[in-house]
Design an enzyme around this catalytic site. Structure first.
Site, mmCIF file in Angstrom:
data_model
loop_
_atom_site.group_PDB
_atom_site.id
_atom_site.type_symbol
_atom_site.label_atom_id
_atom_site.label_comp_id
_atom_site.label_asym_id
_atom_site.label_seq_id
_atom_site.Cartn_x
_atom_site.Cartn_y
_atom_site.Cartn_z
ATOM 1 N N ILE A 161 0.832 -1.208 0.000
ATOM 2 C CA ILE A 161 0.000 0.000 0.000
ATOM 3 C C ILE A 161 0.865 1.256 0.000
ATOM 4 C CG2 ILE A 161 -1.975 1.108 1.159
ATOM 5 C CD1 ILE A 161 -2.454 -1.714 -0.116
ATOM 6 N N GLY A 162 2.144 1.112 0.205
ATOM 7 C CA GLY A 162 3.026 2.270 0.028
ATOM 8 C C GLY A 162 4.084 2.430 1.095
ATOM 9 N N SER A 163 3.665 2.621 2.357
ATOM 10 C CA SER A 163 4.672 2.897 3.371
ATOM 11 C C SER A 163 5.317 1.612 3.873
ATOM 12 C CB SER A 163 4.059 3.659 4.539
ATOM 13 O OG SER A 163 3.046 2.901 5.124
ATOM 14 N N GLU B 200 7.991 5.450 1.183
ATOM 15 C CA GLU B 200 7.484 6.663 1.858
ATOM 16 C C GLU B 200 8.298 7.078 3.086
ATOM 17 O OE1 GLU B 200 3.182 6.566 2.429
ATOM 18 O OE2 GLU B 200 2.895 5.541 0.524
ATOM 19 N N ARG C 277 -4.216 10.063 21.755
ATOM 20 C CA ARG C 277 -3.728 10.404 20.422
ATOM 21 C C ARG C 277 -4.312 11.749 19.990
ATOM 22 N NH1 ARG C 277 -1.300 9.188 15.660
ATOM 23 N NH2 ARG C 277 -2.496 10.013 13.924
ATOM 24 N N GLU D 131 -9.216 -2.963 2.605
ATOM 25 C CA GLU D 131 -9.002 -3.816 3.773
ATOM 26 C C GLU D 131 -10.060 -4.923 3.788
ATOM 27 O OE1 GLU D 131 -9.262 -2.081 7.922
ATOM 28 O OE2 GLU D 131 -10.734 -3.696 7.914
ATOM 29 N N HIS E 8 -2.779 -4.284 11.229
ATOM 30 C CA HIS E 8 -3.017 -3.620 12.517
ATOM 31 C C HIS E 8 -2.556 -4.482 13.679
ATOM 32 C CE1 HIS E 8 -5.892 -1.975 9.588
ATOM 33 N NE2 HIS E 8 -5.483 -0.845 10.099
#
Ligand code: GLN
Ligand code: ZN
Length: 781
Positions: A460-462, A513, A544, A694, A723
């Site tokens: 997905i990229g990172s 990334e 958070r 997902e 996750h």
């Protein structure tokens, strides 16, 4: 403070009074941010979790923060100040504990819910070091968390069961009231109302949660009685659920609940916010309570109806200062609204407040020395908003002049208004939203160019954002690392990442990334029209907090943003490199957005800037480009009637980014969820060549929407739940893929994880991706 009359004297001539307009309006606040100017709450809470401070020390931090917040509001001149708006984690969870609704798996059997149980519901219990609290580690899982209406705040979802028993189980609301009273604060306890609580809760079995209304209301009655004994004059019950589409059952619940609650306890204000009430308005107005709070910012379209129908005898609290954004209030337009309200209900029955709780706003501009005076003069954070409420309650000519000057500077500033951007947007043609060829033809060309095997693998990229990478970036940002050294460092990380993907045979690799801290901030920092704060934190959930960029002006792209990295990465491998961008709706959704033009227009401006980047990536030889839109779904309006309009401009924003490329360039998109049933048409309308989503946690069941709809383009249902730290085996992923293959045409199927890997460690990423590549291989034979 003006003397309040709560019962209307029928002989009073309110319209005559309205003409005078000399009295100060009564002011109140709905809720104040609890996190502390220096994020004290986060620091103390995490220190407590880590065993570094005692519970007493944590409680002291809470008490100190509350006292400071009340004192600030009092000093600002707010007449009636909220209490019980403080929370160590979440106010919905606070209510869950107040009414004793602890999920049975926490085996709570005490009289009162203590702070540790409260944290356990939010975080799960497990052996020390297990971040999830999962049963495999001898504990139990946390309650689910989800978004609070259309904000970026997440609450802990109340679990509702057929046999749920409510009882008063916390003294927090009473303790904090007494605390406020002892400090000489005119305090108004704040509580989420029973109907909103039941609506936001999730039934754990097949039953109608409204059957729990009676026993729940009984606990509210007990709370209200006790508040009255403690000398409370006003209590605020929040029913933002009134901004939703409501069923008769919900409307009835409101009616019955408040008929009962109005009979006991102090004077009651029901507060609604986040949207217009439309057909729910009469039901709101009929509630048998002493005061009604209405969000005049988001609910502007209903103001006329509100004013004409507003019942005699009730107090109208108007939320004229936007609690959801960071812009300075426009006093002239607020005055116009207040003027109409005065005429309708009279000065004595009119209160003034922020539109909603200020918890969604950063705290103070005082801690933003980096913002230049002109820019700062356009803004108002929570403390400044309270000052605005007070200023509006008795406006002086000087305050009005100052406000007009700030607004005029914002209206005309060349920093905001870029004629080139406006002209370009105005010139956009229908063709700019269309690829030249339909998907079937594009696919053929892309296959020839990319030469990928069947069941192609990608990510997905990172890739892991290690401590080393974060430290290097922080040093570079502080000027402690030379740009050339930072560049070399990031290139080193990219080199290793590409080499690893090559070694395990990932068909469409990415650069990883590593240069990005955050998928929105990275682009915001490089685009014109964005500003950043130093301390503008807002609670996202628990400890958070996020610091959203401020999107203040016309957006353009002064220079390429990612091309340099993708181009470098492409030199490292024979395989095609996938470029990685964040989409316009996500950038919009995760920023504080300008309020002087429609969101759609801002989204399209961003889209044009991203379009330039897409085209430049293509020119640099990047044959596949992913435009992430994880926030597309969360942008959905609260009312179904507004969905179509939103989806129309949001889909077009994506297409505007994506459609500038040749047909043989493959456009990907990614979304971090799989509940597409109600928006699958819009997802298909994006016309991305490939979508990754997902699905692993639901065991591919969530693919249904795509199957039922016969989704035409290619799709990568995630096979690895990133996750969790667990590394899935080959067989497990292969099984998921076989399941997917049974319902999705195999030639459309991609193989990838659920989401980006930035929060995982290499020790998980390496074996998991190796297994994933093997699973894809096994499918090809
Ligand atoms: N490309 C982003 C990543 O991999 C996507 C993240 C997201 O969708 N939230 O981190
Ligand atoms: Zn994702």
């Amino acid at each position: 403070m003006m003397k309040l009359k709560t019962t209307h004297d029928a002989n009073d001539d309110f319209s005559k009074k309205a003409d005078k307009m000399d009295g100060k309006l009564f002011t109140h606040n709905l809720g104040y941010p609890r996190i502390g100017e220096q994020r004290e709450l986060k620091k103390a809470t995490e220190a407590y979790w880590n065993g570094k401070i005692s519970r007493a020390e944590l409680e002291t931090t809470g008490r100190t923060l509350r006292a400071a917040h009340w004192a600030k509001q009092k000093a600002a001149g707010i007449d009636l100040i909220p209490c019980n708006d403080f929370s160590f984690y979440d106010q919905v969870l606070g209510l869950t504990c107040l009414v004793g609704n602890v999920p049975p798996r926490f085996e709570w059997d005490c009289e009162m819910v203590d702070l540790d149980t409260y944290f356990q519901i939010a975080r799960g219990t497990g052996r020390p070091g297990c971040e999830h609290g999962c049963s495999t580690h001898g504990g139990t899982f946390a309650s689910e968390m989800t978004k609070w209406f259309d904000t970026n705040y997440h609450y802990i979802v109340p679990e509702l069961r057929l046999d749920t028993k409510f009882r008063l189980s916390s003294t927090k609301i009473f303790d904090e009231l007494e605390e406020a009273q002892s400090l000489g604060i005119n305090a108004k306890p704040v509580l989420i109302g029973p109907v909103t609580y039941l609506t936001l809760g999730k039934a754990q079995e097949d039953f109608d949660p409204h059957t729990l209304l009676d026993p729940l209301v009984a606990v509210y009655e007990e709370i209200l009685r006790r508040l009255k004994v403690l000398g409370v004059e006003w209590v605020q019950l929040d029913e933002p659920v009134l901004a939703f589409d409501l069923s008769d059952r919900q409307l009835n619940a409101l009616k019955t609940a408040y008929a009962r609650l109005a009979k006991v306890g102090p004077k009651m204000m029901v507060a609604t916010y986040f949207g217009p009430l439309r057909e729910n308005l009469p039901h709101f107005l009929e509630l048998p309570v002493a005061a009604l709070h209405y969000d005049a910012v988001r609910g502007a379209e209903d103001l006329d109806r509100l004013f004409t129908r507003f019942p005699e005898h009730k107090i109208l609290s108007l939320g004229v200062v936007d609690g959801r954004n960071i812009w300075k209030n426009d006093f002239d337009s607020s005055l116009a609204v207040l003027d109409r309200a005065r005429k309708a209900v009279g000065e004595e029955r009119l209160w003034i407040a922020p539109s909603c709780s200020l918890q969604h706003s950063p705290i103070t501009l005082k801690n933003e020395p980096g913002l230049d005076p002109e820019f700062r003069s356009w803004l108002a954070f929570a403390d400044e908003k309270l000052a605005e409420v007070v200023a509006l309650s008795a406006l002086t000519p000087e305050a009005l002049e100052e406000n007009r000057a700030a607004l005029a500077s914002r209206n005309q500033s060349p920093r905001i208004h870029d004629p080139k951007v406006k002209t370009r947007l105005a010139a956009v043609q229908n063709a700019d939203f269309e690829r030249s060829a339909p998907f079937a033809q594009r696919r053929k060309l892309q296959r020839e160019k990319l030469k990928l095997p069947s069941f192609p693998t990608t990510t997905i990229g990172s890739f892991p954002q290690t401590a080393e990478i974060r430290t290097a970036r922080a040093k570079w940002k502080r000027g402690e690392m030379q740009p050339a050294a930072y560049e070399a460092f990031i290139k080193g990380a990219i080199r290793e990442c590409v080499a690893f993907q090559d070694s395990i045979g990932i068909d469409l690799p990415v650069h990883g990334e590593f240069e990005r801290n955050d998928m929105v901030e990275y682009f915001g920092e490089q685009l014109s029209g964005f500003a950043f704060t130093k301390n503008g934190w807002v609670q996202s959930y628990g400890t958070r907090y996020v610091k959203p960029p401020i999107l203040f002006g016309d957006v353009s792209r002064p220079h390429p943003m990612t091309v340099h990295w993708s181009e470098f990465a492409q030199t490292l491998t024979e395989r095609p490199m996938k470029g990685m961008l964040t989409g316009p709706v996500t950038i919009l959704q995760w920023s504080f957005v300008r309020d002087d033009q429609p969101r759609s227009e801002t989204a399209w401006q961003i889209a044009l800037a991203i379009r330039d980047e897409v085209i430049d990536l293509e020119k640099a030889g990047i044959a596949a480009i992913q435009i992430d839109e994880p926030a597309l779904r969360e942008g959905l309006p609260l009312r179904h009637a507004d969905w179509e309009h939103y989806l129309d401009w949001a889909v077009k924003a994506f297409r505007l980014c994506a459609c500038g490329v040749c047909d043989d360039t493959q456009i990907h998109t990614h979304m971090c969820y799989s509940e597409f049933n109600d928006i699958i048409t819009a997802i298909a309308a994006l016309d991305a060549d490939v979508i990754t989503i997902e699905t692993s946690r639901s065991n591919m069941e969530l693919l249904d929407a795509f199957v039922d709809f016969a989704y035409p383009n290619e799709i990568g249902p995630g096979v690895w739940d990133i996750h969790s730290p667990r590394v899935p085996g080959v067989e497990e992923m292969e099984n998921l893929l076989r399941k997917a293959k049974a319902v999705i045409p195999p030639e459309n199927l991609w193989v990838n994880p659920d989401c980006g890997l930035k929060t995982r460690g290499w020790e998980e990423v390496k074996p998991a991706l190796r297994n994933m590549a093997q699973a894809a291989c096994n499918l090809r034979v």
